[in-house]
Scaffold this motif. Structure first.
Motif, mmCIF file in Angstrom:
data_model
loop_
_atom_site.group_PDB
_atom_site.id
_atom_site.type_symbol
_atom_site.label_atom_id
_atom_site.label_comp_id
_atom_site.label_asym_id
_atom_site.label_seq_id
_atom_site.Cartn_x
_atom_site.Cartn_y
_atom_site.Cartn_z
ATOM 1 N N GLY A 25 0.776 -1.230 0.000
ATOM 2 C CA GLY A 25 0.000 0.000 0.000
ATOM 3 C C GLY A 25 0.805 1.276 0.000
ATOM 4 O O GLY A 25 0.300 2.323 0.421
ATOM 5 N N LEU A 26 2.062 1.229 -0.461
ATOM 6 C CA LEU A 26 2.886 2.426 -0.571
ATOM 7 C C LEU A 26 3.189 2.718 -2.032
ATOM 8 O O LEU A 26 3.361 1.787 -2.829
ATOM 9 N N ALA A 27 3.263 3.991 -2.380
ATOM 10 C CA ALA A 27 3.583 4.364 -3.759
ATOM 11 C C ALA A 27 5.018 3.953 -4.083
ATOM 12 O O ALA A 27 5.917 4.082 -3.245
ATOM 13 N N PRO A 28 5.262 3.445 -5.297
ATOM 14 C CA PRO A 28 6.629 3.067 -5.684
ATOM 15 C C PRO A 28 7.623 4.213 -5.547
ATOM 16 O O PRO A 28 8.801 3.975 -5.254
ATOM 17 N N ALA A 29 7.180 5.462 -5.744
ATOM 18 C CA ALA A 29 8.091 6.600 -5.594
ATOM 19 C C ALA A 29 8.645 6.672 -4.177
ATOM 20 O O ALA A 29 9.833 6.975 -3.972
ATOM 21 N N VAL A 30 7.806 6.407 -3.187
ATOM 22 C CA VAL A 30 8.267 6.417 -1.798
ATOM 23 C C VAL A 30 9.255 5.279 -1.563
ATOM 24 O O VAL A 30 10.317 5.463 -0.935
ATOM 25 N N LEU A 31 8.927 4.098 -2.055
ATOM 26 C CA LEU A 31 9.820 2.947 -1.880
ATOM 27 C C LEU A 31 11.175 3.196 -2.519
ATOM 28 O O LEU A 31 12.215 2.850 -1.953
ATOM 29 N N MET A 32 11.185 3.788 -3.708
ATOM 30 C CA MET A 32 12.448 4.043 -4.390
ATOM 31 C C MET A 32 13.276 5.098 -3.660
ATOM 32 O O MET A 32 14.510 5.008 -3.616
ATOM 33 N N VAL A 129 3.381 13.917 -7.704
ATOM 34 C CA VAL A 129 1.927 14.080 -7.601
ATOM 35 C C VAL A 129 1.212 13.001 -8.411
ATOM 36 O O VAL A 129 0.273 12.358 -7.937
ATOM 37 N N SER A 130 1.665 12.772 -9.646
ATOM 38 C CA SER A 130 1.038 11.750 -10.494
ATOM 39 C C SER A 130 1.201 10.364 -9.891
ATOM 40 O O SER A 130 0.294 9.535 -9.942
ATOM 41 N N ALA A 131 2.386 10.102 -9.327
ATOM 42 C CA ALA A 131 2.646 8.790 -8.758
ATOM 43 C C ALA A 131 1.770 8.511 -7.545
ATOM 44 O O ALA A 131 1.398 7.363 -7.292
ATOM 45 N N MET A 132 1.417 9.549 -6.798
ATOM 46 C CA MET A 132 0.624 9.353 -5.577
ATOM 47 C C MET A 132 -0.872 9.492 -5.841
ATOM 48 O O MET A 132 -1.668 8.615 -5.507
ATOM 49 N N ALA A 133 -1.265 10.605 -6.445
ATOM 50 C CA ALA A 133 -2.686 10.960 -6.527
ATOM 51 C C ALA A 133 -3.471 10.022 -7.426
ATOM 52 O O ALA A 133 -4.650 9.749 -7.170
ATOM 53 N N GLY A 134 -2.844 9.536 -8.489
ATOM 54 C CA GLY A 134 -3.584 8.723 -9.439
ATOM 55 C C GLY A 134 -4.005 7.365 -8.924
ATOM 56 O O GLY A 134 -4.811 6.678 -9.545
ATOM 57 N N SER A 343 -9.763 20.635 -0.447
ATOM 58 C CA SER A 343 -8.616 21.510 -0.202
ATOM 59 C C SER A 343 -7.608 20.837 0.732
ATOM 60 O O SER A 343 -6.391 20.969 0.552
ATOM 61 N N ILE A 344 -8.104 20.114 1.721
ATOM 62 C CA ILE A 344 -7.207 19.405 2.651
ATOM 63 C C ILE A 344 -6.410 18.346 1.903
ATOM 64 O O ILE A 344 -5.192 18.210 2.087
ATOM 65 N N VAL A 345 -7.086 17.573 1.064
ATOM 66 C CA VAL A 345 -6.390 16.535 0.286
ATOM 67 C C VAL A 345 -5.375 17.180 -0.658
ATOM 68 O O VAL A 345 -4.233 16.713 -0.794
ATOM 69 N N THR A 346 -5.785 18.256 -1.336
ATOM 70 C CA THR A 346 -4.880 18.956 -2.243
ATOM 71 C C THR A 346 -3.666 19.497 -1.497
ATOM 72 O O THR A 346 -2.537 19.463 -1.999
ATOM 73 N N LEU A 398 -0.941 10.190 2.824
ATOM 74 C CA LEU A 398 -1.993 10.769 1.986
ATOM 75 C C LEU A 398 -3.233 9.874 1.902
ATOM 76 O O LEU A 398 -4.360 10.387 1.967
ATOM 77 N N PRO A 399 -3.093 8.537 1.775
ATOM 78 C CA PRO A 399 -4.314 7.700 1.781
ATOM 79 C C PRO A 399 -5.136 7.863 3.056
ATOM 80 O O PRO A 399 -6.377 7.796 3.009
ATOM 81 N N LEU A 400 -4.465 8.073 4.197
ATOM 82 C CA LEU A 400 -5.203 8.273 5.449
ATOM 83 C C LEU A 400 -6.006 9.565 5.405
ATOM 84 O O LEU A 400 -7.151 9.616 5.874
ATOM 85 N N ILE A 401 -5.411 10.610 4.849
ATOM 86 C CA ILE A 401 -6.117 11.885 4.717
ATOM 87 C C ILE A 401 -7.314 11.739 3.788
ATOM 88 O O ILE A 401 -8.403 12.278 4.046
#
Length: 530
Positions: A25-32, A129-134, A343-346, A398-401
């Motif tokens: 459940g983590l974005a690959p960008a974070v793992l890298m 942003v694309s790696a997480m939000a999408g 707005s909070i998520v953004t 971010l998923p928690l938010i």
């Protein structure tokens, strides 16, 4: 050789980060980024040795082009006001606020050098942003604004950065010349992007072969970046304009082979380059700590102050602009206003990444008179800390938010949009079939069989878009074998009418939804008679 091995290791890890990220459940960008940090502290792993001036030209063009392929002019235009308020207004406000705080904390550092730091940390990264939000099921309009902000804010940040650095190097600053440079940079970039996009699309039409067209598409982003830089324009904006032009033009000349090959190639490039780029962010830990020296713990106070400004100013800006203009910003698919929850998520999705690290590393070592660039070690350390804070704290949480604010896409609306698109495709195909039936004087049983199979195919793709047709009798199928070649040509012509209608819809409907449908239309299928 060690550098090549290190790049290979990062690319290999980028592939493994995809299934691992999906599982935990983590974005690959974070793992890298974490993987790069681990490599950076292992003694026998060599430090990365890439010229800072080469990082942006090598990494940004393909990543920006890949991101731009997922959007359209129409989507940007629909959200132009909030995107520009953030990509220009928020970036400028953040840069000057950070400069003020940094200069107050370290008075010995000139204000121009402080502004360079502000420009470095101001723009959220389009790749991050694309790696997480999408991946979070956010409302389509919210994702479009996040990606639009990430794509266009680099233009503002890079111009501010160049002005600030030149002011430090030369000791001269002029507000008039700064504004003029901004205008000239934008005009040159737009001209380069439009001309290269137009010429590229014309040449793609002539090439014909999908592999040749895609190969040209790989070169054009680098060409736009290089030409714009050579003529002192905004290289980032030139790549974006070129990419958006080509994506829009491709709706008129592309075929299924071009789309299948292009989508596959760009997905692989996006995966590998993104993974390597975020791995490099982690690997730069050694460079940053070396530049800061043993006194780096003393920089933590100023670092915390800058991070607070970057994070809290974004929240305040979003809440204020939402309150002032929320009634005017409507989603594409509903009449609900842009809410404080969104707005909070953004706010929490404003992660920094590749651009921030590349700009910080590109800060010159010395000024025009040979003296050290003032505050360079502090700029590098703080910029790196901002990136790690936003990536490794905001990214995983971010998923928690999103769950806490209940900001999710309306699946019923999404479903209705897709159903309407499939219905348009079916109507276009059947209208074309009727034209061909009249032109070729098709036997009634052959026409009925073709119509039933086209309806059945779309009913399998979307049961609500077409009604199931009854299976034709065996004799009709046997008689149809005499018309195999003609039927194949007719089928291809009818299918192309459906694809054309779907491509036309890309200028009116959400691009990612249309692209998803197009991938299913482009998949090889057996003859509609069998």
């Amino acid at each position: 050789m060690e550098q090549l091995v290190l790049i290979f290791v990062l690319a290999f890890a980028a592939i493994l980060a995809q299934p691992l990220g999906r599982r935990i459940g983590l974005a690959p960008a974070v793992l890298m980024t974490v993987f790069g940090l681990i490599l950076a502290v292992i003694p026998f792993v060599p430090s990365i040795d890439i010229e800072p001036d080469l990082i942006l030209p090598l990494v940004l063009p393909p990543l920006l082009y890949a991101s731009a392929r997922r959007t359209s002019w129409q989507q940007f235009a629909a959200n132009a006001l909030p995107i520009l308020l953030r990509a220009v207004g928020l970036v400028v406000a953040t840069a000057f606020a950070v400069a003020a705080v940094f200069h107050a904390w370290y008075p010995a550092v000139p204000l121009a050098a402080a502004l360079a730091l502000g420009a470095v940390v101001a723009p959220p990264d389009p790749v991050a942003v694309s790696a997480m939000a999408g991946r979070l099921g956010l409302p389509r309009r919210l994702v479009a604004m996040l990606e639009g902000e990430g794509l266009f804010n680099d233009v503002t940040a890079v111009v501010l950065y160049n002005v600030a650095v030149q002011a430090v190097l030369t000791g001269r600053f002029s507000a008039w010349h700064t504004a003029l440079d901004f205008v000239i940079s934008a005009v040159v970039a737009i001209a380069v992007g439009v001309v290269l996009g137009w010429a590229g699309s014309r040449l793609m039409r002539k090439l014909g072969q999908a592999t040749w067209q895609v190969a040209l598409g790989l070169l054009l982003p680098f060409g736009a970046y290089g030409l714009a830089e050579f003529w002192h324009g905004s290289a980032v904006l030139a790549v974006l304009i070129c990419a958006l032009y080509l994506v829009d033009a491709a709706t008129d000349f592309s075929d299924s082979a071009f789309r299948v090959v292009g989508d596959s190639v760009w997905e692989v490039i996006d995966l590998l380059v993104t993974g390597v780029a975020f791995g490099l962010i982690g690997l730069e830990l050694t460079t940053v700590l070396t530049a800061a020296g043993p006194e780096w713990p003393k920089l933590l106070g100023g670092t915390a102050a800058v991070i607070a400004v970057v994070v809290l100013l974004r929240l305040a800006w979003l809440l204020i602009t939402t309150a002032m203009g929320g009634r005017w910003w409507r989603r594409h698919d509903t009449d609900e206003p842009y809410t404080w929850r969104e707005s909070i998520v953004t706010w929490w999705a404003g992660m920094r990444g590749v651009v921030t690290v590349a700009l910080a590393l590109a800060v010159p070592l010395t000024t025009a008179d040979g003296s050290p660039f003032p505050g360079r070690d502090r700029i590098l350390f703080i910029a790196f800390a901002v990136v790690l804070f936003t990536l490794l704290l905001q990214g995983p949480t971010l998923p928690l938010i999103v769950r806490a604010t209940h900001v999710q896409a309306d699946t019923e609306v999404e479903r209705e949009l897709e159903r309407r698109l499939w219905t348009r495709i079916l109507r276009a195909e059947l209208a074309r079939l009727e034209q061909i039936a009249d032109r070729e004087d098709l036997p009634e049983d052959i026409y009925r069989r073709l119509r039933e199979n086209f309806e059945r195919r779309l009913a399998r793709a979307d049961p609500d878009a077409a009604e199931q047709a009854e299976v034709a009798d065996t004799k009709a199928v046997e008689r149809a074998t005499h018309f195999t070649d003609a039927i194949r040509e007719i089928s291809n012509e009818v299918l192309e009418a459906g694809r054309t209608e779907a491509l036309a819809a890309r200028r009116e409907m959400p691009p990612d939804l249309v692209d998803r449908v197009m991938r299913r239309l482009d998949m090889p299928r057996p003859s509609p008679l069998f």
